[in-house]
Design a protein around this motif. Structure first.
Motif, PDB file in Angstrom:
ATOM      1  N   THR A 251       0.973  -0.804  -0.187  1.00 29.36           N
ATOM      2  CA  THR A 251      -0.244  -0.021   0.115  1.00 29.36           C
ATOM      3  C   THR A 251       0.859   0.844   0.327  1.00 29.36           C
ATOM      4  O   THR A 251       0.792   2.592  -0.491  1.00 29.36           O
ATOM      5  CB  THR A 251      -1.078  -0.100   1.333  1.00 29.36           C
ATOM      6  OG1 THR A 251      -1.322  -1.228   1.107  1.00 29.36           O
ATOM      7  CG2 THR A 251      -1.707   1.039   1.168  1.00 29.36           C
TER       8      THR A 251
ATOM      9  N   HIS B 267      -8.525   0.644  -0.725  1.00 32.65           N
ATOM     10  CA  HIS B 267      -9.148  -0.556  -0.461  1.00 32.65           C
ATOM     11  C   HIS B 267     -10.306  -0.988  -1.368  1.00 32.65           C
ATOM     12  O   HIS B 267     -10.989  -0.094  -1.496  1.00 32.65           O
ATOM     13  CB  HIS B 267      -8.314  -1.356   0.460  1.00 32.65           C
ATOM     14  CG  HIS B 267      -9.470  -0.829   1.572  1.00 32.65           C
ATOM     15  ND1 HIS B 267     -11.029  -1.471   1.564  1.00 32.65           N
ATOM     16  CD2 HIS B 267      -9.839  -0.063   2.839  1.00 32.65           C
ATOM     17  CE1 HIS B 267     -11.969  -0.737   2.713  1.00 32.65           C
ATOM     18  NE2 HIS B 267     -10.781   0.049   3.440  1.00 32.65           N
TER      19      HIS B 267
ATOM     20  N   VAL C 140      -3.696  -1.926   5.597  1.00 33.82           N
ATOM     21  CA  VAL C 140      -3.946  -0.832   4.151  1.00 33.82           C
ATOM     22  C   VAL C 140      -3.751   0.771   4.904  1.00 33.82           C
ATOM     23  O   VAL C 140      -3.070   1.791   4.676  1.00 33.82           O
ATOM     24  CB  VAL C 140      -4.977  -1.435   2.971  1.00 33.82           C
ATOM     25  CG1 VAL C 140      -5.885   0.571   2.791  1.00 33.82           C
ATOM     26  CG2 VAL C 140      -5.283  -2.753   2.937  1.00 33.82           C
TER      27      VAL C 140
ATOM     28  N   GLY D 227      -3.466   4.238   3.533  1.00 41.36           N
ATOM     29  CA  GLY D 227      -4.436   3.906   2.324  1.00 41.36           C
ATOM     30  C   GLY D 227      -5.619   4.430   3.120  1.00 41.36           C
ATOM     31  O   GLY D 227      -5.338   4.557   4.417  1.00 41.36           O
TER      32      GLY D 227
ATOM     33  N   LEU E 104      -4.001  -3.994  -3.694  1.00 39.35           N
ATOM     34  CA  LEU E 104      -4.007  -4.275  -2.138  1.00 39.35           C
ATOM     35  C   LEU E 104      -3.861  -5.420  -1.683  1.00 39.35           C
ATOM     36  O   LEU E 104      -2.936  -5.849  -0.718  1.00 39.35           O
ATOM     37  CB  LEU E 104      -4.660  -3.007  -1.801  1.00 39.35           C
ATOM     38  CG  LEU E 104      -4.045  -1.883  -2.190  1.00 39.35           C
ATOM     39  CD1 LEU E 104      -4.924  -0.773  -1.474  1.00 39.35           C
ATOM     40  CD2 LEU E 104      -2.659  -1.102  -2.876  1.00 39.35           C
TER      41      LEU E 104
END
Length: 287
Positions: free
Chosen positions: A124, A140, A156, A161, A273
């Motif tokens: 990520t 995600h 993530v 992320g 991811l």
């Protein structure tokens, strides 16, 4: 890496305990760790170090410590690295001391969780770094390992992320099949708007530029641009004029994500991811 650490929200204790209990039961079967039982005296104590063998972003502290404490509740665990922190190859992640049999029985489960989650966090971070300097956020999808979504999405987050839908009950996201059944983008959005409460956000997926106006006029707050060309993404950003959140998806990889981000979209969702992240190599070394 430009980002050195991320503040990661902890997972609920009951969820971590349940997942680790299942994993330990799967690994030990009905008779436990036969190798350690055969080779190591019951009273033997040991000290081990979890060490990174790759450079990247660490994640997985909660299930790692849970695996150890389920096997040896009195084990001493000293963490050197927190979830979301960058590590170099050779860095000590944690030191553990306790019953040797118990620590060795917990080893693989702890490493499985930490390796999987650190792999996702590291992957990520590569995407996040690739869009640095743009306004785009990397998010995600729901393409996760069944039963492990919370762990993978925490990873993530550790990589920097953005959070998307956790599950179907999080928000209304009208996909292509919903549109087909409802008879069009506008009809699907209007039906969702009449059903949803004022706190529920409505997003709709479109696969053609001419559907964007329909979606906005019908009351969508977010529009997912599925497999749009770079030219069409730029045109969509211009047409939307900031009225809705624009999310790009489809055909996203590390070679394409930078150019997609430069079109001006707000979010880029990346299934890879979680479904294609390589494992992060972490070892347990005896002192």
């Amino acid at each position: 890496m430009p980002v050195s650490s991320i503040t990661v929200s902890p997972l609920p204790d009951f969820l971590v305990k349940e997942a680790v209990t299942r994993a330990l039961a799967e690994d030990q079967g009905g008779r436990g760790d036969l190798t350690s039982l055969a080779c190591i005296p019951a009273a033997e104590e040991a000290k081990f170090y979890f060490k990174a063998r790759d450079a990247g972003v660490f994640c997985g502290m909660q299930p790692g410590i849970e695996a150890i404490w389920q096997m040896d509740p009195d084990a001493l665990v000293n963490w050197h690295i927190a979830d979301g922190e960058s590590v170099a190859a050779g860095d000590i992640i944690a030191m553990v001391m306790g019953k040797a049999r118990a620590l060795l029985a917990a080893e693989r489960i702890a490493l499985n969780f930490m390796g999987r989650m650190s792999g996702i966090a590291t992957f990520t971070r590569r995407y996040v770094d690739a869009v640095e300097g743009t306004k785009a956020r990397i998010a995600h999808t729901r393409k996760t390992t069944p039963g492990l979504r919370a762990f993978e999405l925490q990873a993530v987050q550790a990589g920097g992320g953005a959070m998307h839908r956790f599950g179907l009950d999080d928000a209304i996201l009208i996909k292509d099949n919903h549109v087909a059944v409802c008879g069009g983008v506008a009809a699907a959005v209007r039906a969702a708007r009449s059903h949803a409460g004022h706190m529920t956000r409505i997003a709709v997926e479109v696969d053609r530029l001419d559907q964007l106006g329909e979606a906005i006029e019908a009351g969508a707050e977010s529009v997912l641009l599925d497999n749009f060309s770079l030219a069409d993404l730029e045109a969509a950003v211009a047409r939307a004029g900031g009225k809705v959140t624009l999310e790009a998806s489809g055909g996203v990889n590390l070679d394409t994500v930078g150019a997609i981000a430069k079109t001006g979209v707000d979010v880029i969702s990346v299934g890879a991811l979680t479904h294609s992240a390589p494992n992060f190599d972490i070892g347990l070394d005896w002192d």
